[in-house]
Design a protein around this motif. Structure first.
Motif, PDB file in Angstrom:
ATOM      1  N   GLY A   1      -2.183   6.132   3.727  1.00 21.35           N
ATOM      2  CA  GLY A   1      -2.618   4.948   2.994  1.00 21.35           C
ATOM      3  C   GLY A   1      -2.128   3.651   3.605  1.00 21.35           C
ATOM      4  O   GLY A   1      -2.872   2.679   3.704  1.00 21.35           O
TER       5      GLY A   1
ATOM      6  N   GLU B   1       0.550   9.256  -5.878  1.00 18.39           N
ATOM      7  CA  GLU B   1       0.712  10.679  -5.562  1.00 18.39           C
ATOM      8  C   GLU B   1       1.784  11.296  -6.462  1.00 18.39           C
ATOM      9  O   GLU B   1       1.598  12.392  -7.002  1.00 18.39           O
TER      10      GLU B   1
ATOM     11  N   ILE C   1      -6.317   5.895  -6.411  1.00 16.66           N
ATOM     12  CA  ILE C   1      -5.600   6.888  -5.622  1.00 16.66           C
ATOM     13  C   ILE C   1      -5.284   8.112  -6.482  1.00 16.66           C
ATOM     14  O   ILE C   1      -5.292   9.239  -5.991  1.00 16.66           O
TER      15      ILE C   1
ATOM     16  N   TYR D   1       0.825  -1.208   0.000  1.00 15.91           N
ATOM     17  CA  TYR D   1       0.000   0.000   0.000  1.00 15.91           C
ATOM     18  C   TYR D   1       0.859   1.258   0.000  1.00 15.91           C
ATOM     19  O   TYR D   1       0.583   2.212  -0.721  1.00 15.91           O
TER      20      TYR D   1
ATOM     21  N   SER E   1      -5.924   0.102  -6.711  1.00 18.12           N
ATOM     22  CA  SER E   1      -5.956   1.398  -6.033  1.00 18.12           C
ATOM     23  C   SER E   1      -5.028   2.419  -6.662  1.00 18.12           C
ATOM     24  O   SER E   1      -5.243   3.614  -6.508  1.00 18.12           O
TER      25      SER E   1
ATOM     26  N   CYS F   1      -6.341  11.597  -5.214  1.00 13.93           N
ATOM     27  CA  CYS F   1      -5.375  12.708  -5.120  1.00 13.93           C
ATOM     28  C   CYS F   1      -5.835  13.884  -5.975  1.00 13.93           C
ATOM     29  O   CYS F   1      -5.673  15.044  -5.577  1.00 13.93           O
TER      30      CYS F   1
ATOM     31  N   ILE G   1       0.634  11.152   2.119  1.00 12.99           N
ATOM     32  CA  ILE G   1      -0.327  10.250   1.454  1.00 12.99           C
ATOM     33  C   ILE G   1       0.061   8.793   1.704  1.00 12.99           C
ATOM     34  O   ILE G   1      -0.782   7.959   2.050  1.00 12.99           O
TER      35      ILE G   1
ATOM     36  N   TYR H   1       0.521   3.986  -2.926  1.00  3.86           N
ATOM     37  CA  TYR H   1       0.099   5.344  -2.578  1.00  3.86           C
ATOM     38  C   TYR H   1       1.166   6.354  -2.984  1.00  3.86           C
ATOM     39  O   TYR H   1       0.853   7.425  -3.509  1.00  3.86           O
TER      40      TYR H   1
END
Length: 186
Positions: A62, A33, A168, A25, A164, A172, A58, A29
């Motif tokens: 996350g 980002e 994400i 994760y 994700s 974002c 982030i 993440y």
């Protein structure tokens, strides 16, 4: 070499599932980002510099909120609603989207506001929650249907982390919207 890495990953996932999922994760993440920042750097008139502190925030949120919560949530769902019959899958998707998702979205905006040291930690939550929730449903209802029908339970968090990456980026983007408008108006 690839086979060795896959085997090490499988072993880690089996021996240390929460830690492994947290690392996955954090990676996704951070990548999402930074991909958003790269997009903004190349395609917006402002051409902002990379903000590594924002990427770290982030990734921290996350990996510390989403990864452990989802690991235990999916274990619960799989025990409570076992199988891949249509009724079971739809129950899991509904529970995921209408029980866990509201909590995770609220946690995302609130915890991000805390780590960003915002004066009103609920402002972004109030302003962006419903827009994010609707976007989330459009993206994750099909994504979670695939997850619960086809993905083995021990790979659910990894699948969600992988998918994700796209989500994400959306999250974002939505999160950044007000900040860009505010900065432009100053």
């Amino acid at each position: 070499m690839v086979t060795l890495l896959k085997e090490m990953f499988r072993r880690s996932l089996k021996k240390h599932p929460v830690l492994t999922n947290t690392a996955v994760y954090a990676s996704f993440y951070t990548a999402a980002e930074l991909s958003q920042q790269t997009f903004n750097r190349h395609y917006t008139p402002e051409k902002p510099e990379y903000n590594y502190a924002a990427a770290a925030r982030i990734a921290s949120v996350g990996s510390t909120v989403y990864a452990p919560a989802l690991y235990f949530w999916y274990r619960y769902l799989d025990k409570r609603f076992s199988g891949t019959a249509v009724k079971m899958v739809m129950t899991k998707v509904a529970a995921d989207q209408f029980i866990m998702t509201p909590i995770l979205l609220a946690a995302f905006y609130t915890v991000m506001a805390v780590v960003e040291r915002k004066e009103d930690v609920f402002e972004e939550l109030r302003e962006k929650y419903w827009k994010t929730f609707i976007a989330n449903q459009s993206f994750w209802i099909p994504g979670q249907t695939i997850n619960f029908f086809f993905i083995p339970s021990h790979l659910r968090v990894v699948y969600v982390a992988s998918v994700s990456f796209l989500w994400i980026n959306v999250l974002c983007y939505i999160k950044r919207q007000k900040l860009e408008k505010t900065e432009l108006s100053k």
